[in-house]
Design an enzyme around this catalytic site. Structure first.
Site, PDB file in Angstrom:
ATOM      1  N   ASP A 144      24.978   6.636  90.322  1.00 55.37           N
ATOM      2  CA  ASP A 144      24.314   7.108  89.105  1.00 55.37           C
ATOM      3  C   ASP A 144      24.439   6.081  87.983  1.00 55.37           C
ATOM      4  O   ASP A 144      23.497   5.853  87.225  1.00 55.37           O
ATOM      5  CB  ASP A 144      24.911   8.449  88.640  1.00 55.37           C
ATOM      6  CG  ASP A 144      24.110   9.627  89.182  1.00 55.37           C
ATOM      7  OD1 ASP A 144      23.375   9.418  90.172  1.00 55.37           O
ATOM      8  OD2 ASP A 144      24.217  10.732  88.629  1.00 55.37           O
ATOM      9  N   ASP A 177      37.638   1.294  89.586  1.00 54.52           N
ATOM     10  CA  ASP A 177      37.593   1.199  88.117  1.00 54.52           C
ATOM     11  C   ASP A 177      36.994  -0.136  87.688  1.00 54.52           C
ATOM     12  O   ASP A 177      36.178  -0.210  86.771  1.00 54.52           O
ATOM     13  CB  ASP A 177      38.982   1.442  87.502  1.00 54.52           C
ATOM     14  CG  ASP A 177      40.109   0.751  88.263  1.00 54.52           C
ATOM     15  OD1 ASP A 177      39.862   0.273  89.389  1.00 54.52           O
ATOM     16  OD2 ASP A 177      41.229   0.683  87.739  1.00 54.52           O
TER      17      ASP A 177
END
Ligand code: NAD
Length: 355
Positions: free
Chosen positions: A249, A221
């Site tokens: 990505d 995270d």
């Protein structure tokens, strides 16, 4: 150096043609290479009724590296799943045992304004995301659907990594860091997941074998946040399949243009499949509009990671940097006051810069 060249569909043949011109220059200057082309993807289906024809797979197996364009197109969307062009790529990854996916996110200073982040955060960005490709929650078993005791439907998957799987991807990570800035950030979710606890333990153990590399750890995270806050803090990021899927990505978007991003997938012996990160772009195929630079830089990665030809790889990358500095731009990266060129003219410029 034996290289299988699989141009594929859409813009594939156009961009591969430019990468081949670049390799021809290096060949002329003394690099010994043998290049052989074969149909693959939709083109494989057209020629042999199979997106990965047996002769193409044989060539790919016998070669030291495979250089691919891209596959797919609307013409093939009606085919049954196993005949779809994309299945050719998935099968080849599996057949060749490609478990390590390398996705650099490079932003040449000349293109800094193309990023969605402030130029000062990303100008000169050069990071490498290394993603494990054949394990993790995408492949772990058991998986499936069932009804719980209350009769409610449940879906479940298993996140699973064995020690050898973790070691071999971390090894690629340490070695890639040695070829670059010698910083390796291992991304996990050690505060919650057993898999991550094992992963981190093994990473710390392996770090002793690579004293020149500075190993750090980061929760996924936080890594997602840091990639948009201060991406230049990273050199090499290594992580599992699912975290890598998402982070690679995210990182590719830092650079603003999909036409600039190379990629590599490696096996245990550093045999690799090299291809641009983008698809076959049917909307611009055959129009001399595609940006060939991702494919050209994929060939530089091939020279670096499979053939250990660092100097030749750098020569290609320097030529790309030079043409950008000279103002050459294909339509996808064009801005006012730069020189708009087509696929072939971009290839001409890179060849001239190499010379
Ligand atoms: P895409 O990457 O082909 O295209 C997305 C957009 O980016 C399009 O507008 C396209 O014109 C542009 N673009 C892509 N590459 C470019 C380049 N080199 N220069 C300039 N512009 C470029 O993605 P898509 O449209 O989602 O998919 C098209 C086809 O490609 C589909 O059949 C898909 O399955 C396939 N695909 C193949 C691969 C692969 O071969 N590895 C990867 C992704 C998608």
């Amino acid at each position: 150096m034996k290289i299988a060249v699989l141009a594929g569909d859409g813009i594939g043949p156009e961009i591969i043609a430019q990468a081949l011109r670049v390799l021809e220059v290096l060949k002329r200057d003394g690099l010994k290479m043998e290049l052989e082309e074969a149909p693959y993807g939709g083109a494989g289906y057209d020629a042999h009724g199979d997106p990965l024809p047996a002769t193409t797979l044989k060539l790919a197996r016998e070669a030291d590296a495979v250089l691919c364009g891209a596959v797919g197109g609307p013409k093939y969307d009606v085919l049954p799943r196993e005949k779809r062009p994309e299945q050719g790529l998935l099968r080849m990854r599996k057949e060749l045992g490609l478990f390590a996916n390398l996705r650099p996110a490079i932003l040449f200073e000349e293109l800094a304004s193309a990023s969605s982040l402030k130029p000062e955060l990303v100008a000169g960005l050069d990071i490498l995301i290394l993603r494990e490709l054949t394990g993790d929650i995408y492949f772990g078993s058991p998986r499936g659907r069932r009804n719980n005791t209350a009769g409610e439907r449940e879906g479940f998957d298993t996140m699973l990594y064995s020690e050898p799987e973790i070691r071999r991807i971390l090894d690629v990570g340490f070695q890639a860091a040695m070829k670059r800035g010698r910083k390796l950030c291992s991304v996990d979710k050690e505060n919650v997941l057993e898999t991550s606890r094992l992963w981190r333990e093994i990473a710390n153990d392996m770090a002793k074998k690579y004293p020149e590399v500075a190993l750090s750890h980061m929760y996924v995270d936080n890594a997602a946040m840091q990639l948009v806050r201060a991406p230049k803090q990273f050199d090499v990021i290594v992580t599992g399949n699912m975290f890598g899927d998402i982070l690679s990505d995210e990182a590719s978007m830092l650079t603003g243009s999909i036409g600039m991003l190379p990629s590599a997938s490696l096996d245990v012996n550093n045999k690799g499949l090299y291809e641009p990160a983008h698809g076959s772009a049917p909307d611009i195929a055959g129009k001399n509009m595609a940006n060939p630079l991702a494919t050209i830089m994929s060939s530089a990665m091939m020279l670096r990671y499979t053939f250990n030809q660092e100097e030749a790889a750098r020569r290609i990358e320097a030529a790309v940097k030079k043409v950008l500095a000279q103002g050459y731009r294909t339509a996808d990266i064009y801005e006012t006051e730069t020189r708009k060129v087509g696929t072939k003219e971009m290839g001409d410029a890179v060849v001239a810069a190499l010379n």
